[in-house]
Design an enzyme around this catalytic site. Structure first.
Site, short mmCIF file in Angstrom:
data_model
loop_
_atom_site.label_atom_id
_atom_site.label_comp_id
_atom_site.label_asym_id
_atom_site.label_seq_id
_atom_site.Cartn_x
_atom_site.Cartn_y
_atom_site.Cartn_z
N ASP A 648 0.79 93.41 -23.34
CA ASP A 648 1.65 94.38 -24.04
C ASP A 648 2.39 93.68 -25.18
OD1 ASP A 648 4.48 94.59 -21.71
OD2 ASP A 648 3.72 92.94 -22.94
N ASN A 656 10.76 100.23 -32.15
CA ASN A 656 11.02 101.67 -32.28
C ASN A 656 12.48 101.95 -32.64
OD1 ASN A 656 8.47 102.75 -31.80
ND2 ASN A 656 8.70 102.62 -29.57
N ASP A 665 4.26 103.58 -34.15
CA ASP A 665 2.87 104.06 -34.04
C ASP A 665 1.93 103.28 -34.94
OD1 ASP A 665 3.73 107.62 -33.64
OD2 ASP A 665 3.72 105.92 -32.23
N GLU A 691 2.90 100.67 -24.93
CA GLU A 691 2.49 99.49 -25.67
C GLU A 691 1.62 98.56 -24.83
OE1 GLU A 691 5.39 100.14 -24.42
OE2 GLU A 691 6.54 98.37 -23.84
#
Length: 786
Positions: A648, A656, A665, A691
């Site tokens: 990840d 974010n 994104d 993620e």
């Protein structure tokens, strides 16, 4: 006066008797002259050519109305040119004549005097050289012509010795050079030089290519196709008389030796040397069935491979119509008086047939049909006999019936180690279509049978293929099925990986049973042939059948094959009905095609949506999880390695929060493209959620997976993501081990990822046991336990 008359009468009678005695000598009444033909030998006179000497001196050629001139070899003669130019009608050549044939020489092979070449390497006992590997860096006296010593060169290459790894010496043809130590090994004939060593009391070793898998015909009698076509009867008579001469010579070595000593001893050899040569050559003259002179396409194909290995030829080739098949029709059978009497006493032969495999053979309602049945009727017509059918339920029962004497012959026999113990076989009459492996349509194409030997494969019932395949492929996972259809149905249900049988038989069953989800997944390199088999205690019948088989040309056999494979399945088609409905069907097909095109496009879109992540375009969790389950199942069944990389993005929440979800994104999409460009086509890469990502690596152990993960970690560090600071990822690795499910494997990868997070992130950790993860930091040079 009376006394004078009596004397005159006696004198007249004597003169008349004398005239009658002299009458055959009058030129006008002389016998028809013999047909003159010539035979060119490949070397000087010796026992190597005894069969031809015997045929001439014992009158076998004369019995066939032939006057044969036997020519000794002279330096510089090209045997193939001699025959093609007409300088010689026949010649005895080495196995290398098949290269000339492949290069376009219009020649025809009649028979091989020796099934195994006498050429070998000879060493002294004192040298200690006993195997090909012992010749590394040693001196070998051998000719420069690779065509003549191909089997020796191939044997050395197999032992890891190339042309540059031994010292090639010019051949002196003097055994004293070997004895004196002027060379370490000498190319020799088993029939000559060993005798000279014995005479000198010198111990020796023979290194024979045959003992290492490189077996060649030797002393092949051949002629030109033009001569055979122009003089077919002369060719047949010479062929027949030469075979007879050889059979007599090998059965009467003492007498053949006397003939050579009295008529052909140009080399001045003594009796003991010739006897030794004859005894040695007799051991090389017969095939595995005890037959003399046999030639087969399969042996020639194997010899061609030896020439490829030894670089005598530079590309593969196929030989066609190279082996003499005899004259068509009964006049070419050459049956002896005893063989003709046998057929008169046995006008009905019992044939064992098994109703199992079309288009080759089937029995329905007591009627024998198929290619084999038609061929046996052809044999019967040539021999002037009738056939009686004995029906067997299987190949195993057919073997038992002939063993018990309840039938006389098997018409479609394949030689196996077991059957060869009590059966004798004619020369092959039918080259079977390729043996193939039928698999499900979704299976990948089989490039090499070795790749699928551990998969569940099957053959039909008591098929002879079972024993042959087990003998040739000891690792094969092979089982029996009752029929071809039963095997194909098991493939459909996933119970079998593949079914092995003849391509025509499988195709026929698929067509008859309307099976469309099975394909021919690959072929075997093996090529099998049908012969006619009889009991070993009936050699006379074997010879009769072998002569009948030899009399049928390949073109006639091909007609039988074409009748069943190319035409049989078109019978009964109503063409008038076809044309009546053609227009309507055509319109309907166009409509279906358009509708199917639209549906297919829509289904493809649905499939993509169902399997792919909408944001990143890579596989979604469902597809990735399904693939992982399939690969774990394969690993459990076949013990194949598979590894997973679970990773990840480090501190993704901060991305974010700082830059917004749009940038987040974009990071996910660019990371997917970066990793996707580096995985193999065989790997599966998917988004597990948020993620988190998962990579599945089939056929990959933990060490290789670790190296790949390190490469990905470094690539992520260096990639210019749309953030102010570089990004990194943490990686957890695990590999499948016995007893693992997809869940347990993924759980261990998740534990490794957890360890990577708690080890400072930007790290690759490997889960190697149940309780702890083994990890490596990106700055480490070796793995650390902990």
């Amino acid at each position: 006066m009376k006394q004078l008359w009596l004397s005159m009468n006696r004198l007249t009678t004597c003169l008349l008797l004398l005239a009658l005695c002299l009458l055959p000598a009058i030129p006008g009444r002389a016998a028809e002259p013999l047909q003159s033909v010539s035979l060119q030998l490949l070397w000087k006179h010796q026992f190597q050519f005894a069969g031809y000497y015997v045929a001439k001196q014992k009158g076998f050629y004369a019995d066939e109305e032939l006057d044969v001139e036997i020519r000794e070899y002279s330096s510089g003669i090209d045997l193939v040119d001699q025959v093609l130019s007409g300088e010689a009608d026949f010649a005895v050549g080495r196995s290398s004549i098949l290269i000339s044939k492949a290069q376009g020489a219009d020649i025809l092979a009649l028979f091989a005097a020796f099934q195994h070449s006498p050429l070998m390497l000879l060493t002294t006992e004192a040298s200690g050289i006993q195997t090909p590997a012992d010749l590394q860096g040693r001196r070998i006296m051998i000719t420069e012509d690779a065509r003549q010593v191909a089997e020796v060169t191939a044997m050395l290459l197999q032992a890891g010795i190339s042309r540059d790894e031994f010292i090639r010496q010019r051949h002196s043809f003097d055994i004293e050079d070997l004895i004196a130590g002027n060379t370490d090994a000498m190319a020799s004939y088993v029939s000559n030089e060993p005798y000279q060593m014995r005479q000198r009391g010198v111990g020796y070793h023979v290194i024979h290519p045959k003992d290492h898998g490189f077996d060649m015909y030797s002393d092949i009698l051949f002629t030109s196709n033009r001569f055979q076509q122009q003089k077919p009867l002369v060719t047949e008579r010479f062929y027949r008389a030469s075979l007879k001469g050889w059979q007599y010579a090998l059965e009467h070595i003492d007498e053949a030796t006397e003939i050579i000593l009295n008529h052909y001893n140009s080399q001045g050899r003594n009796r003991e040397a010739l006897l030794f040569e004859g005894q040695q050559l007799r051991q090389l003259a017969y095939d595995d069935q005890g037959r003399f002179g046999t030639l087969t396409d399969s042996r020639f194909a194997a010899m061609a491979q030896i020439y490829l290995i030894s670089d005598a030829i530079d590309q593969p080739f196929q030989l066609k119509d190279f082996i003499y098949q005899g004259l068509p029709g009964s006049q070419g059978l050459g049956l002896t008086a005893s063989e003709q009497r046998y057929l008169l006493d046995q006008p009905l032969l019992r044939v064992c047939a098994a109703p199992s495999r079309m288009p080759y053979e089937s029995v329905k309602q007591g009627r024998h049909s198929g290619i084999v049945a038609d061929y046996m009727q052809l044999i019967a017509s040539k021999l002037g006999i009738s056939l009686s059918l004995v029906v067997a339920n299987s190949w195993k029962q057919a073997l038992e019936l002939i063993r018990q004497g309840q039938c006389d012959l098997l018409p479609a026999a394949i030689q196996t180690p077991d059957s060869m113990q009590y059966l004798s076989f004619t020369r092959p009459y039918l080259n079977l279509q390729q043996t193939v492996i039928a698999t499900a349509n979704y299976q990948p194409r089989i490039k090499d049978i070795d790749d699928v030997l551990d998969r569940p494969l099957a053959v039909v019932g008591e098929s002879p293929f079972f024993a042959v395949l087990q003998d040739r492929y000891p690792r094969i996972n092979l089982q029996r099925v009752p029929s071809i259809e039963a095997g194909l149905r098991m493939i459909q249900r996933g119970e079998l990986y593949g079914l092995i049988d003849l391509s025509a038989a499988i195709s026929n069953t698929m067509q008859q049973q309307h099976i469309t989800d099975i394909k021919i997944g690959g072929g075997l390199p093996d090529r099998w042939q049908f012969s006619i088999a009889v009991r070993q205690d009936n050699p006379r019948l074997l010879k009769i059948l072998d002569k009948a088989v030899a009399s049928i040309p390949p073109s006639e056999v091909q007609q039988l094959i074409n009748h069943w494979i190319l035409i049989r399945y078109e019978l009964g088609f109503d063409y008038s009905l076809f044309w009546k409905v053609m227009i309507g069907v055509g319109l309907f097909v166009l409509f279906l095609f358009y509708r199917n095109l639209m549906v297919t496009k829509y289904n493809r879109k649905l499939a993509v949506l169902a399997e792919h992540d909408k944001l990143t375009g890579i596989y979604n969790r469902h597809k990735t999880d399904t693939t992982l389950g399939q690969l774990v199942e394969i690993s459990s069944r076949y013990d194949k390695p598979v590894s997973v990389i679970y990773f990840d993005i480090d501190h993704f929440k901060e991305v974010n929060d700082t830059y917004g979800h749009a940038v987040g994104d974009q990071v996910l999409s660019e990371l997917s493209q970066l990793v996707g460009s580096r995985v193999r086509k065989s790997d599966t890469f998917g988004r597990w959620g948020g993620e988190e990502f998962l990579i599945i690596l089939p056929e990959t152990d933990i060490q290789h997976a670790h190296r790949f993960a390190e490469q990905l970690r470094e690539s992520v560090n260096q990639y210019p993501f749309p953030t102010a600071k570089p990004l990194s990822c943490s990686f957890g690795l695990a590999t499948w081990r016995p007893g693992d499910s997809s869940h347990s494997l993924l759980h261990r990868a998740d534990q490794a990822l957890y360890s990577a997070k708690h080890s400072g992130r930007n790290t690759v950790c490997m889960q190697l046991d149940n309780d702890a993860a083994n990890q490596t930091q990106h700055t480490a040079t070796s793995l650390k336990r902990g």
